[in-house]
Design an enzyme around this catalytic site. Sequence first.
Site, PDB file in Angstrom:
ATOM      1  N   TYR A   1       0.835  -1.196   0.000  1.00 50.91           N
ATOM      2  CA  TYR A   1       0.000   0.000   0.000  1.00 50.91           C
ATOM      3  C   TYR A   1       0.875   1.254   0.000  1.00 50.91           C
ATOM      4  O   TYR A   1       0.741   2.136  -0.852  1.00 50.91           O
ATOM      5  CB  TYR A   1      -0.929  -0.027   1.213  1.00 50.91           C
ATOM      6  CG  TYR A   1      -1.697   1.258   1.451  1.00 50.91           C
ATOM      7  CD1 TYR A   1      -2.435   1.855   0.442  1.00 50.91           C
ATOM      8  CD2 TYR A   1      -1.692   1.861   2.714  1.00 50.91           C
ATOM      9  CE1 TYR A   1      -3.154   3.025   0.666  1.00 50.91           C
ATOM     10  CE2 TYR A   1      -2.409   3.020   2.959  1.00 50.91           C
ATOM     11  CZ  TYR A   1      -3.131   3.607   1.930  1.00 50.91           C
ATOM     12  OH  TYR A   1      -3.835   4.768   2.159  1.00 50.91           O
TER      13      TYR A   1
ATOM     14  N   LYS B   1       1.466   4.013  -3.091  1.00 50.93           N
ATOM     15  CA  LYS B   1       1.070   5.402  -2.898  1.00 50.93           C
ATOM     16  C   LYS B   1       2.265   6.348  -3.063  1.00 50.93           C
ATOM     17  O   LYS B   1       2.134   7.450  -3.622  1.00 50.93           O
ATOM     18  CB  LYS B   1       0.426   5.597  -1.519  1.00 50.93           C
ATOM     19  CG  LYS B   1      -0.900   4.886  -1.339  1.00 50.93           C
ATOM     20  CD  LYS B   1      -1.984   5.421  -2.264  1.00 50.93           C
ATOM     21  CE  LYS B   1      -2.611   6.694  -1.742  1.00 50.93           C
ATOM     22  NZ  LYS B   1      -3.801   7.102  -2.526  1.00 50.93           N
TER      23      LYS B   1
END
Length: 319
Positions: free
Chosen positions: A142, A146
Amino acid sequence: MRILLTGSSGWLGRHLAPQLRAAGHQVTGLDVAPGAYTDVVGTVADRSLIDRLFAEHRFDAVIHAAALHKPDIARYPVQAFIDVNVTGTLNLLDAAVAAGASRFVFTSTTSLMISEAIRRAEGEAAVWIDETIAPLEPRNIYGVTKLAAEHLCRLYHQLHGLPCLILRTGRFFPEDDDTHAKPSGENLKANELLNRRLTVEDAVEAHLMALDRAPAIGFDTFILSAPTPFARDEAAELKRDPAGVIARRFPDAADLYAARGWVLPESIDRIYDAARAERVLGWRARTDFAAVLAALRAGAPLPVAHDPAYTSPIIAAAT
């Protein structure tokens, strides 16, 4: 403005869309799950869909809030995070440049700033986290994706002059934390307003301000969190004895907590510093830890949303 809002069925999107429309903007909501503010059901990873939407609506601006998040790691393969968080962002940036859009606001996360060492709370002092912290070593897919998407935003600003503002949000979702069992619920959320949380209403206001100020700023990255009451020189004491520091700032906090059966944090391992957002963007969260204590004194509803039954729309869409 004509605005493409991705993630329009999510917790942020469902609060942001009506505020954008109330401000007079024409908003097209895009999400993989249906929702009250979602006009198109689809994924940002679908380049043909993105190109078609830009051709039809000629968007002036993009607010890109869609993403696979940390809890999705248990449900989706690594490739899905690449497809949605990285390729999806690239699709939007390409389309925005081709359409001559005037601004791009990217909803990012403070999670990408947390290394494995910070997560394990190593060291004898709380880590003071602002936009200068380096090196960035995200601890999961994640955070990695990002951060990659943030770099794409920076690159497209440099190459094409597209105004891009990156908003690294602290926690604002209503569900229970998936890693903390005690304290939990409203107690945990109240504690987190000391160092790592904001309300969804404050997150919405930051996005509205970013949308307005992006052309003047050009490019920048901002941490979004409630203003911490602490100072950097208290970092060691916060790690060792946060109750003592809290007592100096809020003498009745312990009694107010005890009356509700709550506990103050036993240790604070990190502080998110949102001072740059206040200084450059002009944004400061309206809700902070003092607001929680004021509600406890008055017997009023707490200013943080808590819904243990909340389910992300992406989960609902998959079931």
